[in-house]
Design a protein around this motif. Structure first.
Motif, PDB file in Angstrom:
ATOM      1  N   ARG A   1      29.744  19.915  30.899  1.00 16.53           N
ATOM      2  CA  ARG A   1      28.971  20.902  31.652  1.00 16.53           C
ATOM      3  C   ARG A   1      29.825  21.555  32.719  1.00 16.53           C
ATOM      4  O   ARG A   1      30.726  20.939  33.263  1.00 16.53           O
ATOM      5  CB  ARG A   1      27.809  20.231  32.384  1.00 16.53           C
ATOM      6  CG  ARG A   1      26.713  19.751  31.554  1.00 16.53           C
ATOM      7  CD  ARG A   1      25.627  19.103  32.426  1.00 16.53           C
ATOM      8  NE  ARG A   1      24.715  18.373  31.591  1.00 16.53           N
ATOM      9  CZ  ARG A   1      24.874  17.118  31.213  1.00 16.53           C
ATOM     10  NH1 ARG A   1      25.914  16.441  31.622  1.00 16.53           N
ATOM     11  NH2 ARG A   1      24.009  16.533  30.436  1.00 16.53           N
ATOM     12  N   CYS A   2      29.450  22.802  33.026  1.00 16.25           N
ATOM     13  CA  CYS A   2      30.030  23.456  34.191  1.00 16.25           C
ATOM     14  C   CYS A   2      28.954  24.312  34.828  1.00 16.25           C
ATOM     15  O   CYS A   2      27.999  24.724  34.170  1.00 16.25           O
ATOM     16  CB  CYS A   2      31.265  24.280  33.823  1.00 16.25           C
ATOM     17  SG  CYS A   2      30.946  25.697  32.788  1.00 16.25           S
ATOM     18  N   SER A   3      29.084  24.548  36.121  1.00 22.13           N
ATOM     19  CA  SER A   3      28.153  25.403  36.858  1.00 22.13           C
ATOM     20  C   SER A   3      28.802  26.761  37.064  1.00 22.13           C
ATOM     21  O   SER A   3      29.963  26.846  37.455  1.00 22.13           O
ATOM     22  CB  SER A   3      27.812  24.798  38.216  1.00 22.13           C
ATOM     23  OG  SER A   3      27.082  23.616  38.033  1.00 22.13           O
ATOM     24  N   ILE A   4      28.027  27.818  36.812  1.00 18.16           N
ATOM     25  CA  ILE A   4      28.531  29.178  36.925  1.00 18.16           C
ATOM     26  C   ILE A   4      27.585  29.960  37.828  1.00 18.16           C
ATOM     27  O   ILE A   4      26.376  29.942  37.607  1.00 18.16           O
ATOM     28  CB  ILE A   4      28.586  29.850  35.535  1.00 18.16           C
ATOM     29  CG1 ILE A   4      29.380  28.990  34.555  1.00 18.16           C
ATOM     30  CG2 ILE A   4      29.170  31.253  35.632  1.00 18.16           C
ATOM     31  CD1 ILE A   4      29.220  29.414  33.113  1.00 18.16           C
ATOM     32  N   PRO A   5      28.105  30.642  38.834  1.00 12.29           N
ATOM     33  CA  PRO A   5      27.233  31.476  39.677  1.00 12.29           C
ATOM     34  C   PRO A   5      26.572  32.569  38.839  1.00 12.29           C
ATOM     35  O   PRO A   5      27.218  33.199  38.008  1.00 12.29           O
ATOM     36  CB  PRO A   5      28.187  32.090  40.701  1.00 12.29           C
ATOM     37  CG  PRO A   5      29.398  31.229  40.678  1.00 12.29           C
ATOM     38  CD  PRO A   5      29.490  30.656  39.291  1.00 12.29           C
ATOM     39  N   ALA A   6      25.277  32.759  39.050  1.00 11.55           N
ATOM     40  CA  ALA A   6      24.525  33.775  38.311  1.00 11.55           C
ATOM     41  C   ALA A   6      24.578  35.080  39.090  1.00 11.55           C
ATOM     42  O   ALA A   6      23.955  35.213  40.139  1.00 11.55           O
ATOM     43  CB  ALA A   6      23.088  33.319  38.112  1.00 11.55           C
ATOM     44  N   LYS A   7      25.338  36.024  38.571  1.00 13.79           N
ATOM     45  CA  LYS A   7      25.457  37.330  39.209  1.00 13.79           C
ATOM     46  C   LYS A   7      25.029  38.383  38.208  1.00 13.79           C
ATOM     47  O   LYS A   7      25.548  38.422  37.093  1.00 13.79           O
ATOM     48  CB  LYS A   7      26.892  37.586  39.659  1.00 13.79           C
ATOM     49  CG  LYS A   7      27.353  36.614  40.722  1.00 13.79           C
ATOM     50  CD  LYS A   7      28.782  36.859  41.098  1.00 13.79           C
ATOM     51  CE  LYS A   7      29.224  35.838  42.139  1.00 13.79           C
ATOM     52  NZ  LYS A   7      30.631  35.961  42.454  1.00 13.79           N
ATOM     53  N   GLY A   8      24.089  39.217  38.592  1.00 14.56           N
ATOM     54  CA  GLY A   8      23.616  40.258  37.692  1.00 14.56           C
ATOM     55  C   GLY A   8      22.606  39.725  36.701  1.00 14.56           C
ATOM     56  O   GLY A   8      21.961  38.708  36.918  1.00 14.56           O
ATOM     57  N   LYS A   9      22.498  40.410  35.560  1.00 19.43           N
ATOM     58  CA  LYS A   9      21.521  40.032  34.539  1.00 19.43           C
ATOM     59  C   LYS A   9      22.122  39.179  33.436  1.00 19.43           C
ATOM     60  O   LYS A   9      21.404  38.581  32.657  1.00 19.43           O
ATOM     61  CB  LYS A   9      20.906  41.292  33.927  1.00 19.43           C
ATOM     62  CG  LYS A   9      20.093  42.064  34.942  1.00 19.43           C
ATOM     63  CD  LYS A   9      19.370  43.203  34.302  1.00 19.43           C
ATOM     64  CE  LYS A   9      18.584  43.920  35.389  1.00 19.43           C
ATOM     65  NZ  LYS A   9      17.533  44.720  34.864  1.00 19.43           N
ATOM     66  N   ALA A  10      23.459  39.142  33.360  1.00 22.70           N
ATOM     67  CA  ALA A  10      24.119  38.348  32.320  1.00 22.70           C
ATOM     68  C   ALA A  10      25.493  37.909  32.812  1.00 22.70           C
ATOM     69  O   ALA A  10      26.099  38.566  33.650  1.00 22.70           O
ATOM     70  CB  ALA A  10      24.267  39.162  31.042  1.00 22.70           C
ATOM     71  N   ILE A  11      25.946  36.775  32.304  1.00 23.86           N
ATOM     72  CA  ILE A  11      27.309  36.316  32.569  1.00 23.86           C
ATOM     73  C   ILE A  11      28.014  36.162  31.225  1.00 23.86           C
ATOM     74  O   ILE A  11      27.377  35.917  30.194  1.00 23.86           O
ATOM     75  CB  ILE A  11      27.350  34.996  33.366  1.00 23.86           C
ATOM     76  CG1 ILE A  11      26.564  33.888  32.668  1.00 23.86           C
ATOM     77  CG2 ILE A  11      26.865  35.198  34.775  1.00 23.86           C
ATOM     78  CD1 ILE A  11      26.697  32.538  33.318  1.00 23.86           C
ATOM     79  N   LEU A  12      29.314  36.320  31.239  1.00 20.79           N
ATOM     80  CA  LEU A  12      30.120  36.167  30.034  1.00 20.79           C
ATOM     81  C   LEU A  12      30.933  34.881  30.145  1.00 20.79           C
ATOM     82  O   LEU A  12      31.567  34.637  31.172  1.00 20.79           O
ATOM     83  CB  LEU A  12      31.050  37.362  29.855  1.00 20.79           C
ATOM     84  CG  LEU A  12      30.373  38.714  29.711  1.00 20.79           C
ATOM     85  CD1 LEU A  12      31.420  39.824  29.621  1.00 20.79           C
ATOM     86  CD2 LEU A  12      29.462  38.752  28.508  1.00 20.79           C
TER      87      LEU A  12
END
Length: 111
Positions: free
Chosen positions: A8-19
């Motif tokens: 697992r990794c945590s990714i900041p949610a910015k906008g409507k989608a992340i790549l």
């Protein structure tokens, strides 16, 4: 019995989608895995939509040395997304790089 490896990794949610770019760094073996993403702050851990070329995807196989970019729908996420790669057999885990200078938010390498 097969060995299950969940990374697992945590990714900041910015906008409507992340790549998220996932790369198979192994030079000889393909890697089959399941994908899951959910709002890290949610108690229900409901799956978010993961897409490849505009189509929903839950599992994939990467040939040796190949990579793919997955799009995660984060429109309803306020802070962070937990992104999981689940390997039922093979692989020794994943490494995560957030210093990726391309369009992806994070780059994940499967060992």
């Amino acid at each position: 019995m097969a060995k299950r490896n969940i990374s697992r990794c945590s990714i900041p949610a910015k906008g409507k989608a992340i790549l998220v770019k996932v790369r198979n760094s192994h030079t000889e073996q393909s890697r089959k895995f399941n994908l899951n993403a959910y709002d890290k702050d949610s108690d229900l851990k409901e799956s978010l939509g993961i897409f490849l070329d505009g189509k929903p995807i839950k599992s994939d196989t990467l040939q040796p040395g190949t990579e793919r970019i997955y799009k995660v729908d984060v429109a309803n996420v306020k802070r962070k997304v937990s992104f999981e790669i689940i390997q039922e057999s093979g692989g020794s885990g994943v490494s995560v790089s957030t210093k990726n200078k391309g369009p992806a938010s994070v780059e994940i390498s499967i060992k």
